[in-house]
Design a protein around this motif. Structure first.
Motif, PDB file in Angstrom:
ATOM      1  N   UNK A  30       0.853  -1.182   0.000  1.00  0.00           N
ATOM      2  CA  UNK A  30       0.000   0.000   0.000  1.00  0.00           C
ATOM      3  C   UNK A  30       0.892   1.235   0.000  1.00  0.00           C
ATOM      4  N   UNK A  31       0.911   1.947  -1.128  1.00  0.00           N
ATOM      5  CA  UNK A  31       1.787   3.115  -1.244  1.00  0.00           C
ATOM      6  C   UNK A  31       1.414   4.186  -0.226  1.00  0.00           C
ATOM      7  N   UNK A  32       0.112   4.482  -0.119  1.00  0.00           N
ATOM      8  CA  UNK A  32      -0.327   5.515   0.827  1.00  0.00           C
ATOM      9  C   UNK A  32      -0.024   5.150   2.257  1.00  0.00           C
ATOM     10  N   UNK A  33      -0.283   3.894   2.625  1.00  0.00           N
ATOM     11  CA  UNK A  33      -0.012   3.459   4.003  1.00  0.00           C
ATOM     12  C   UNK A  33       1.460   3.510   4.334  1.00  0.00           C
ATOM     13  N   UNK A  34       2.307   3.093   3.398  1.00  0.00           N
ATOM     14  CA  UNK A  34       3.747   3.128   3.640  1.00  0.00           C
ATOM     15  C   UNK A  34       4.273   4.544   3.802  1.00  0.00           C
ATOM     16  N   UNK A  35       3.743   5.459   2.993  1.00  0.00           N
ATOM     17  CA  UNK A  35       4.185   6.857   3.088  1.00  0.00           C
ATOM     18  C   UNK A  35       3.717   7.500   4.385  1.00  0.00           C
ATOM     19  N   UNK A  36       2.531   7.136   4.851  1.00  0.00           N
ATOM     20  CA  UNK A  36       2.058   7.672   6.131  1.00  0.00           C
ATOM     21  C   UNK A  36       2.903   7.129   7.294  1.00  0.00           C
ATOM     22  N   UNK A  37       3.362   5.894   7.180  1.00  0.00           N
ATOM     23  CA  UNK A  37       4.244   5.339   8.219  1.00  0.00           C
ATOM     24  C   UNK A  37       5.526   6.156   8.303  1.00  0.00           C
ATOM     25  N   UNK A  38       6.123   6.474   7.143  1.00  0.00           N
ATOM     26  CA  UNK A  38       7.331   7.305   7.137  1.00  0.00           C
ATOM     27  C   UNK A  38       7.039   8.675   7.732  1.00  0.00           C
ATOM     28  N   UNK A  39       5.881   9.225   7.385  1.00  0.00           N
ATOM     29  CA  UNK A  39       5.495  10.559   7.867  1.00  0.00           C
ATOM     30  C   UNK A  39       5.437  10.616   9.383  1.00  0.00           C
ATOM     31  N   UNK A  40       4.918   9.562  10.014  1.00  0.00           N
ATOM     32  CA  UNK A  40       4.683   9.565  11.461  1.00  0.00           C
ATOM     33  C   UNK A  40       5.863   9.037  12.267  1.00  0.00           C
ATOM     34  N   UNK A  41       6.973   8.709  11.618  1.00  0.00           N
ATOM     35  CA  UNK A  41       8.130   8.186  12.353  1.00  0.00           C
ATOM     36  C   UNK A  41       8.643   9.127  13.443  1.00  0.00           C
ATOM     37  N   UNK A  42       8.737  10.458  13.212  1.00  0.00           N
ATOM     38  CA  UNK A  42       9.168  11.339  14.317  1.00  0.00           C
ATOM     39  C   UNK A  42       8.236  11.264  15.521  1.00  0.00           C
ATOM     40  N   UNK A  43       6.927  11.170  15.282  1.00  0.00           N
ATOM     41  CA  UNK A  43       5.970  11.051  16.380  1.00  0.00           C
ATOM     42  C   UNK A  43       6.156   9.730  17.112  1.00  0.00           C
TER      43      UNK A  43
END
Length: 267
Positions: A30-43
């Motif tokens: 899932x491209x969108x899910x994977x990108x959101x995982x990267x996005x939330x890594x600092x949190x």
């Protein structure tokens, strides 16, 4: 209004119909899910930071989070089948700047630029809130201020009232609520000494604070000197409890003595 008119009013146009995406096949990403995982890594890193017990585990945690940011962007680019060569070349240069990569990646996908902006905000928050940056502000003065606002329960005493702080207890014990504070620093240990008078006698109380540059590891009451005499063993422990717990310590001792007397009478 007849039935035909009602059907025309409530009839959905094709644009209003929900589009249900087909279920991903096994192994399909899932491209969108994977990108959101990267996005939330600092949190995720900020949440996990609470489980770090020292500067070494904290360093490993943040190195892992930073590494996952770069690896996630690289892995997404490597498996992206929807990009032309020109777009791919532009994204290669942005891999080392994850928020910029997410910004350009979403623009190429035509889904807005939310992820890049969110990740940028989270990275700034993670930078200023992590223990290593906060540790730069720790010095003798800040240790004294923080220690006086610390609940006595941190010292290991069973005290449910967080309003009872080290500072408030010291004010109640020293004469006229007056005392002086001094702090010395050796390695990771800050020794805070409070001096004044108690019942007309000179008094000095020492509390050790351990901070390894990343996290407060321990706060421990140490020596007490009263009228020039350094207290030891049980006398020291009893006085520490009297200072930091107050009259409740005496009440607990009296209750325990009464309970033991009643128990012996029953026997």
């Amino acid at each position: 209004m007849d039935i035909n008119d009602m059907q025309q009013v409530w009839q959905y146009s094709p644009e209003q119909k929900f589009v249900i995406k087909p279920r991903l096949a096994r192994g399909e990403r899932s491209t969108g899910g994977g990108l959101w995982f990267i996005t939330l890594l600092p949190l995720i890193g900020m949440v996990m930071e609470s489980f770090a017990v020292d500067k070494y585990s904290g360093a490993v945690l943040w190195l892992m989070v930073i590494g996952l940011m770069f690896f996630g962007c690289y892995a997404d680019l490597r498996h992206a089948d929807d990009l032309d060569d020109m777009t791919r070349q532009g994204l290669k240069k942005a891999v080392l700047i994850p928020p910029l990569y997410l910004y350009r990646r979403d623009k190429a996908r035509g889904v807005g630029t939310t992820k890049g902006i969110v990740m940028g905000i989270l990275m700034v928050a993670a930078f200023f809130s992590n223990g290593f940056v906060k540790g730069l502000t720790v010095d003798a003065d800040s240790i004294i201020e923080r220690l006086e606002m610390t609940p006595v329960s941190v010292l290991g005493y069973k005290e449910p009232d967080d309003d009872k702080t080290i500072g408030s207890q010291l004010e109640g014990w020293f004469d006229d609520s007056k005392y002086e504070s001094d702090c010395t620093h050796t390695g990771d240990i800050y020794a805070v000494t409070y001096s004044g008078t108690h019942e007309g006698k000179t008094a000095e109380i020492t509390v050790n604070v351990e901070h390894d540059g990343y996290i407060f590891k321990d706060i421990t009451p140490e020596g007490i000197t009263l009228d020039g005499k350094e207290l030891e063993d049980d006398e020291l422990k009893d006085m520490q409890k009297t200072i930091f717990v107050g009259d409740e310590a005496d009440d607990e001792e009296e209750n325990s003595e009464v309970s033991s007397e009643k128990a012996s009478e029953k026997e």
